[in-house]
Design a protein around this motif. Structure first.
Motif, short mmCIF file in Angstrom:
data_model
loop_
_atom_site.label_atom_id
_atom_site.label_comp_id
_atom_site.label_asym_id
_atom_site.label_seq_id
_atom_site.Cartn_x
_atom_site.Cartn_y
_atom_site.Cartn_z
N GLY A 1 1.14 -3.52 3.47
CA GLY A 1 0.00 -3.30 3.21
C GLY A 1 -0.12 -3.99 2.28
N HIS A 2 -1.81 -4.37 1.61
CA HIS A 2 -1.93 -5.42 1.51
C HIS A 2 -3.62 -5.12 0.73
CE1 HIS A 2 -2.91 -9.26 -1.08
NE2 HIS A 2 -4.52 -9.05 -0.50
N ILE A 3 -3.34 -5.13 -1.05
CA ILE A 3 -4.94 -4.58 -1.17
C ILE A 3 -5.28 -5.27 -2.67
CG2 ILE A 3 -3.06 -3.49 -2.75
CD1 ILE A 3 -5.22 -1.41 -3.36
N ASP A 4 -6.84 -5.17 -2.79
CA ASP A 4 -7.10 -6.46 -3.59
C ASP A 4 -8.01 -5.67 -4.71
OD1 ASP A 4 -6.44 -8.67 -2.96
OD2 ASP A 4 -8.28 -9.03 -1.40
N PHE A 5 -7.71 -5.57 -6.10
CA PHE A 5 -8.82 -4.55 -6.81
C PHE A 5 -8.45 -5.30 -8.42
CE2 PHE A 5 -3.83 -4.26 -6.80
CZ PHE A 5 -3.66 -3.69 -8.28
N GLN A 6 -9.68 -4.85 -8.21
CA GLN A 6 -9.78 -6.02 -10.51
C GLN A 6 -9.48 -6.48 -10.54
OE1 GLN A 6 -8.04 -2.61 -12.57
NE2 GLN A 6 -9.53 -0.84 -11.74
N ASN A 7 -9.79 -7.78 -9.38
CA ASN A 7 -9.45 -9.22 -9.73
C ASN A 7 -7.57 -9.52 -9.74
OD1 ASN A 7 -11.90 -10.41 -9.21
ND2 ASN A 7 -11.96 -10.15 -11.89
N LYS A 8 -7.01 -8.25 -9.10
CA LYS A 8 -6.04 -8.42 -8.68
C LYS A 8 -5.04 -8.14 -7.58
CE LYS A 8 -4.82 -6.50 -13.44
NZ LYS A 8 -4.48 -5.25 -13.85
N LYS A 9 -3.35 -8.17 -7.06
CA LYS A 9 -3.51 -8.43 -5.60
C LYS A 9 -1.84 -7.64 -5.62
CE LYS A 9 -5.49 -12.32 -4.01
NZ LYS A 9 -5.89 -13.80 -2.96
N ALA A 10 -1.45 -7.13 -4.69
CA ALA A 10 -0.68 -6.04 -4.72
C ALA A 10 0.17 -6.35 -3.29
CB ALA A 10 -1.05 -4.40 -5.20
N ASN A 11 1.15 -5.46 -2.96
CA ASN A 11 1.51 -5.91 -1.42
C ASN A 11 2.97 -4.99 -1.65
OD1 ASN A 11 -0.01 -8.51 -0.08
ND2 ASN A 11 1.32 -8.99 -1.55
N GLU A 12 2.74 -4.13 -0.52
CA GLU A 12 3.63 -2.85 0.01
C GLU A 12 4.86 -2.91 1.42
OE1 GLU A 12 4.75 1.74 0.28
OE2 GLU A 12 3.22 0.58 -1.07
N ILE A 13 5.78 -3.26 1.85
CA ILE A 13 6.25 -3.53 2.96
C ILE A 13 7.16 -1.81 2.72
CG2 ILE A 13 8.51 -4.04 3.63
CD1 ILE A 13 7.51 -6.78 2.82
N ASP A 14 6.52 -1.27 4.36
CA ASP A 14 7.58 -0.07 4.54
C ASP A 14 8.37 -0.51 5.47
OD1 ASP A 14 5.81 0.89 2.42
OD2 ASP A 14 4.85 1.71 3.79
N ALA B 1 15.13 19.31 19.07
CA ALA B 1 14.42 19.61 18.49
C ALA B 1 14.61 19.15 16.92
CB ALA B 1 14.91 21.12 17.88
N MET B 2 15.39 17.96 16.70
CA MET B 2 15.81 17.38 15.69
C MET B 2 16.01 15.51 15.68
SD MET B 2 18.59 18.44 12.87
CE MET B 2 19.73 17.40 13.28
N SER B 3 14.71 15.05 14.35
CA SER B 3 15.83 13.76 14.17
C SER B 3 15.27 13.80 12.72
CB SER B 3 14.07 12.80 15.00
OG SER B 3 12.97 13.69 14.29
N THR B 4 15.70 12.10 12.46
CA THR B 4 15.99 11.62 11.43
C THR B 4 15.34 10.60 11.30
OG1 THR B 4 17.69 11.55 9.38
CG2 THR B 4 18.20 10.84 11.71
N GLU B 5 14.94 10.45 10.14
CA GLU B 5 14.03 9.09 9.57
C GLU B 5 14.88 8.33 8.09
OE1 GLU B 5 9.82 8.31 10.34
OE2 GLU B 5 10.51 9.17 8.74
N ILE B 6 14.40 7.51 8.34
CA ILE B 6 15.44 6.49 6.76
C ILE B 6 14.42 5.54 6.94
CG2 ILE B 6 17.02 5.22 5.85
CD1 ILE B 6 19.06 6.04 7.31
N CYS B 7 14.04 5.77 5.27
CA CYS B 7 12.69 4.45 4.89
C CYS B 7 12.91 3.84 3.63
CB CYS B 7 11.21 5.22 4.79
SG CYS B 7 10.51 4.76 3.71
N LEU B 8 13.21 2.90 3.69
CA LEU B 8 12.88 1.90 2.55
C LEU B 8 11.54 1.01 2.47
CD1 LEU B 8 14.55 -0.21 1.03
CD2 LEU B 8 14.64 -2.08 2.81
N ASP B 9 11.12 1.29 0.93
CA ASP B 9 9.41 1.19 0.45
C ASP B 9 9.79 0.33 -1.04
OD1 ASP B 9 6.94 1.49 0.44
OD2 ASP B 9 7.27 2.63 -1.37
N LYS B 10 8.71 -1.00 -0.08
CA LYS B 10 9.57 -2.19 -1.92
C LYS B 10 7.41 -2.84 -2.13
CE LYS B 10 11.20 -5.45 -4.06
NZ LYS B 10 11.52 -5.56 -5.17
N TYR B 11 7.33 -2.09 -3.07
CA TYR B 11 6.64 -2.59 -3.53
C TYR B 11 5.93 -4.00 -4.38
CZ TYR B 11 1.98 -1.51 -6.12
OH TYR B 11 0.89 -1.44 -7.21
N LEU B 12 5.77 -4.50 -4.07
CA LEU B 12 5.05 -6.16 -4.83
C LEU B 12 4.60 -6.32 -5.72
CD1 LEU B 12 6.61 -8.17 -0.85
CD2 LEU B 12 8.25 -7.03 -2.71
#
Length: 81
Positions: A47-60, A70-81
């Protein structure tokens, strides 16, 4: 393996900074899902966002594994740049 649900049902990408709610925010999302086999899949979201003359990125990164029908598991790595 197929993912027949939206992994983002309860999550907004870029929610870390809450800038998606700013009045002038412009956001772009991109994702890709790759099935490895019938039990394992990998998903990446960017994800990429422009706001108030700034920028931010996130990778999941997700690893989704079916333990049984009937069952699953999920692992998530989230990085806010």
């Amino acid at each position: 393996m197929k993912i027949d649900r939206n992994v983002y049902d309860n999550m907004n990408p870029l929610e870390e900074g809450n800038h998606i709610f700013d009045k002038d925010a412009k956001t772009i999302y991109s994702n890709i899902s790759v099935p490895v086999n019938d039990k394992l899949s990998l998903l990446a979201n960017y994800g990429h966002i422009d706001f108030q003359n700034k920028k931010a990125n996130e990778i999941d990164l997700y690893i989704d594994y079916d333990v049984s029908k009937a069952m699953s598991t999920e692992i998530c790595l989230d990085k806010y740049l």
